[in-house]
Design a protein around this motif. Structure first.
Motif, PDB file in Angstrom:
ATOM      1  N   VAL A  44       0.865  -1.178   0.000  1.00  0.00           N
ATOM      2  CA  VAL A  44       0.000   0.000   0.000  1.00  0.00           C
ATOM      3  C   VAL A  44       0.900   1.227   0.000  1.00  0.00           C
ATOM      4  O   VAL A  44       1.833   1.321   0.812  1.00  0.00           O
ATOM      5  N   VAL A  45       0.633   2.158  -0.898  1.00  0.00           N
ATOM      6  CA  VAL A  45       1.429   3.373  -0.961  1.00  0.00           C
ATOM      7  C   VAL A  45       1.166   4.211   0.288  1.00  0.00           C
ATOM      8  O   VAL A  45       0.019   4.498   0.635  1.00  0.00           O
ATOM      9  N   LEU A  46       2.251   4.571   0.978  1.00  0.00           N
ATOM     10  CA  LEU A  46       2.169   5.387   2.191  1.00  0.00           C
ATOM     11  C   LEU A  46       2.371   6.861   1.895  1.00  0.00           C
ATOM     12  O   LEU A  46       1.587   7.707   2.345  1.00  0.00           O
ATOM     13  N   ARG A  47       3.438   7.162   1.187  1.00  0.00           N
ATOM     14  CA  ARG A  47       3.790   8.551   0.952  1.00  0.00           C
ATOM     15  C   ARG A  47       4.354   8.713  -0.466  1.00  0.00           C
ATOM     16  O   ARG A  47       4.987   7.797  -0.999  1.00  0.00           O
ATOM     17  N   ARG A  48       4.093   9.874  -1.031  1.00  0.00           N
ATOM     18  CA  ARG A  48       4.648  10.177  -2.351  1.00  0.00           C
ATOM     19  C   ARG A  48       6.167  10.293  -2.256  1.00  0.00           C
ATOM     20  O   ARG A  48       6.698  10.717  -1.223  1.00  0.00           O
ATOM     21  N   GLY A  49       6.825   9.901  -3.322  1.00  0.00           N
ATOM     22  CA  GLY A  49       8.282   9.945  -3.330  1.00  0.00           C
ATOM     23  C   GLY A  49       8.811  11.166  -4.048  1.00  0.00           C
ATOM     24  O   GLY A  49       8.056  12.013  -4.531  1.00  0.00           O
ATOM     25  N   ALA A  50      10.122  11.247  -4.146  1.00  0.00           N
ATOM     26  CA  ALA A  50      10.767  12.357  -4.848  1.00  0.00           C
ATOM     27  C   ALA A  50      10.392  12.344  -6.324  1.00  0.00           C
ATOM     28  O   ALA A  50      10.301  13.387  -6.971  1.00  0.00           O
ATOM     29  N   GLU A  51      10.143  11.167  -6.860  1.00  0.00           N
ATOM     30  CA  GLU A  51       9.694  10.993  -8.241  1.00  0.00           C
ATOM     31  C   GLU A  51       8.296  10.394  -8.241  1.00  0.00           C
ATOM     32  O   GLU A  51       7.913   9.686  -7.312  1.00  0.00           O
ATOM     33  N   ALA A  52       7.547  10.663  -9.309  1.00  0.00           N
ATOM     34  CA  ALA A  52       6.146  10.221  -9.369  1.00  0.00           C
ATOM     35  C   ALA A  52       6.009   8.704  -9.281  1.00  0.00           C
ATOM     36  O   ALA A  52       4.996   8.194  -8.786  1.00  0.00           O
ATOM     37  N   ARG A  53       7.032   7.983  -9.735  1.00  0.00           N
ATOM     38  CA  ARG A  53       6.939   6.516  -9.788  1.00  0.00           C
ATOM     39  C   ARG A  53       7.667   5.833  -8.627  1.00  0.00           C
ATOM     40  O   ARG A  53       7.817   4.610  -8.644  1.00  0.00           O
ATOM     41  N   THR A  54       8.149   6.588  -7.655  1.00  0.00           N
ATOM     42  CA  THR A  54       8.935   5.966  -6.580  1.00  0.00           C
ATOM     43  C   THR A  54       8.378   6.329  -5.201  1.00  0.00           C
ATOM     44  O   THR A  54       9.067   6.957  -4.392  1.00  0.00           O
ATOM     45  N   PRO A  55       7.148   5.927  -4.909  1.00  0.00           N
ATOM     46  CA  PRO A  55       6.585   6.247  -3.595  1.00  0.00           C
ATOM     47  C   PRO A  55       7.164   5.356  -2.496  1.00  0.00           C
ATOM     48  O   PRO A  55       7.802   4.329  -2.779  1.00  0.00           O
ATOM     49  N   PRO A 105      -5.716   2.529   8.285  1.00  0.00           N
ATOM     50  CA  PRO A 105      -4.626   3.514   8.259  1.00  0.00           C
ATOM     51  C   PRO A 105      -3.780   3.488   9.521  1.00  0.00           C
ATOM     52  O   PRO A 105      -2.580   3.790   9.466  1.00  0.00           O
ATOM     53  N   GLU A 106      -4.385   3.126  10.673  1.00  0.00           N
ATOM     54  CA  GLU A 106      -3.615   3.070  11.924  1.00  0.00           C
ATOM     55  C   GLU A 106      -2.458   2.082  11.821  1.00  0.00           C
ATOM     56  O   GLU A 106      -1.396   2.300  12.413  1.00  0.00           O
ATOM     57  N   ARG A 107      -2.661   1.012  11.076  1.00  0.00           N
ATOM     58  CA  ARG A 107      -1.589   0.026  10.912  1.00  0.00           C
ATOM     59  C   ARG A 107      -0.439   0.603  10.104  1.00  0.00           C
ATOM     60  O   ARG A 107       0.734   0.299  10.361  1.00  0.00           O
ATOM     61  N   LEU A 108      -0.760   1.449   9.149  1.00  0.00           N
ATOM     62  CA  LEU A 108       0.263   1.976   8.252  1.00  0.00           C
ATOM     63  C   LEU A 108       0.970   3.206   8.814  1.00  0.00           C
ATOM     64  O   LEU A 108       2.178   3.354   8.694  1.00  0.00           O
ATOM     65  N   TYR A 109       0.181   4.121   9.402  1.00  0.00           N
ATOM     66  CA  TYR A 109       0.738   5.386   9.845  1.00  0.00           C
ATOM     67  C   TYR A 109       0.901   5.484  11.361  1.00  0.00           C
ATOM     68  O   TYR A 109       1.566   6.380  11.853  1.00  0.00           O
ATOM     69  N   GLY A 110       0.278   4.550  12.092  1.00  0.00           N
ATOM     70  CA  GLY A 110       0.365   4.588  13.534  1.00  0.00           C
ATOM     71  C   GLY A 110      -0.768   5.366  14.160  1.00  0.00           C
ATOM     72  O   GLY A 110      -1.583   6.012  13.481  1.00  0.00           O
ATOM     73  N   TYR A 111      -0.832   5.308  15.500  1.00  0.00           N
ATOM     74  CA  TYR A 111      -1.890   5.963  16.253  1.00  0.00           C
ATOM     75  C   TYR A 111      -1.482   7.337  16.742  1.00  0.00           C
ATOM     76  O   TYR A 111      -2.331   8.096  17.218  1.00  0.00           O
ATOM     77  N   ALA A 112      -0.214   7.684  16.692  1.00  0.00           N
ATOM     78  CA  ALA A 112       0.275   8.913  17.302  1.00  0.00           C
ATOM     79  C   ALA A 112       0.164  10.106  16.360  1.00  0.00           C
ATOM     80  O   ALA A 112       1.069  10.909  16.235  1.00  0.00           O
TER      81      ALA A 112
END
Length: 376
Positions: A312-323, A366-373
């Protein structure tokens, strides 16, 4: 008993005392709720010396303190935004006095959430709850507002214009929000009477806003025109000239509709929706703003990795194809209990394409991916 000496500013003439007043020896002089009647009486009491029990002062301060602010996770705040819109729009005709400040507050909340963590905002928009079709009219407006404001920021609009656009996005479907939910849920094609309401809804929604006291000409124009097309061919009037805010709304609206599920059809992949948008806009600045903001694989998308894992994509990367991706299966396609982050700029974990079966997403909160904090 610890005594605190009272000064003149702590006693209000004509107002009941909030605590018992004593002399230096702890003898009660004035009972709680006693009213000092005039200046001369106050001066006499001050000359004698007035004291109050420190415990009473602390108890009063505690009672008057505002309740502690409830801390909500960022995920709950996004859900709360949809809840708020679901309360506001059906009652729109009866809210002449209070609608404008309420929708302003909601638009401000969405702007704040988008700024707080744009990747999580996109995750919430892309990974929609497929079981809640009846709320589609409200969730769609909220996430369209998100995409529209991100486009406007990318285009360099002023904060005032972006706020106006966000309010227009939240209210553009005010007259059909309930109908949109029913249509997303129904197991038969669109009926003629539904299609007629859809074609008329830009004018109907603007009329509802005017009845509720909205006078902002730019806001109302964006709502009226958000299904018109430059050069003609849109609805409800087929106008050839369309204001830029309405063009942004239309693109965000159509894009979000294409990637949203219905009972009768699965959503388009992000990549196919982007291709169609780019084609329709002929690669113009609006479609490029969406692509640059989201990337090829935005947060919330499910992708296949060169390692054989699904992620699952978490965050966008420096390039469009490298998240940045969180692996949620092993190389054999089996679900994993631990979530391992994969940098897809590493060839071993490069994205080879979007996953075709997105059913695994429903089991990844989303809590599993990004955490609860992530409280704010």
């Amino acid at each position: 008993m610890q005594l605190l000496k009272l000064v003149e500013s702590q006693i209000q003439i004509g107002v009941p005392l909030p605590w018992n007043v004593r002399n230096r020896d702890c003898t009660l002089l004035l009972a709680k709720a006693y009213v000092v009647r005039n200046e001369s009486q106050l001066e006499m009491l001050l000359e004698r010396g007035m004291y109050v029990d420190a415990e009473e002062v602390r108890a009063l301060a505690a009672a008057q303190a505002p309740p502690p602010r409830t801390i909500q996770s960022i995920y709950a705040r996004w859900t709360g935004a949809i809840d708020t819109l679901e309360l506001l729009l059906p009652a729109l005709p009866d809210q002449k006095a209070g609608f404008a400040p309420r929708i302003h507050a909601l638009a401000t909340e969405i702007l704040e959430l988008a700024a707080l963590d744009t990747d999580i905002a996109l995750f919430m928009a892309v990974r929609q709850d497929q079981a809640r079709h009846l709320r589609y009219g409200y969730s769609h407006s909220v996430y369209t507002a998100l995409l529209a404001l991100l486009m406007a920021q990318r285009l360099g609009w002023t904060p005032e214009r972006i706020l106006q656009l966000t309010q227009a996005a939240l209210t553009m479907n005010a007259s059909i929000a309930e109908l949109q939910g029913h249509m997303a849920h129904q197991d038969h094609p669109v009926l003629d009477r539904q299609r007629a309401r859809i074609r008329q809804h830009p004018h109907d929604s603007a009329a509802l806003l005017e009845r509720a006291g909205i006078t902002d000409a730019g806001w109302l124009a964006a709502v009226r025109q958000h299904h018109e097309q430059v050069g003609g061919g849109g609805y409800p009037t087929g106008a050839a000239a369309v204001d830029e805010p309405a063009q942004v709304l239309r693109m965000a609206d159509v894009f979000m509709a294409r990637i949203s599920p219905r009972t009768l059809r699965a959503p388009l992949s992000i990549q196919e929706a982007a291709r169609q948008m780019f084609r329709d806009d002929q690669g113009g600045p609006l479609s490029m703003a969406v692509i640059k903001e989201m990337g090829i694989y935005p947060p919330g998308d499910l992708v296949q990795l060169a390692s054989g894992e699904l992620g699952v994509v978490l965050r966008r990367g420096a390039e469009a194809r490298t998240p940045l991706v969180a692996a949620v299966s092993d190389a054999q396609g089996r679900s994993v209990t631990s979530t391992l982050q994969r940098d897809t700029s590493d060839p071993a974990y490069a994205v080879t394409g979007a996953a075709t079966d997105r059913s695994l997403l429903a089991r990844v909160p989303p809590e599993r991916l990004y955490g609860y904090a992530l409280d704010a």
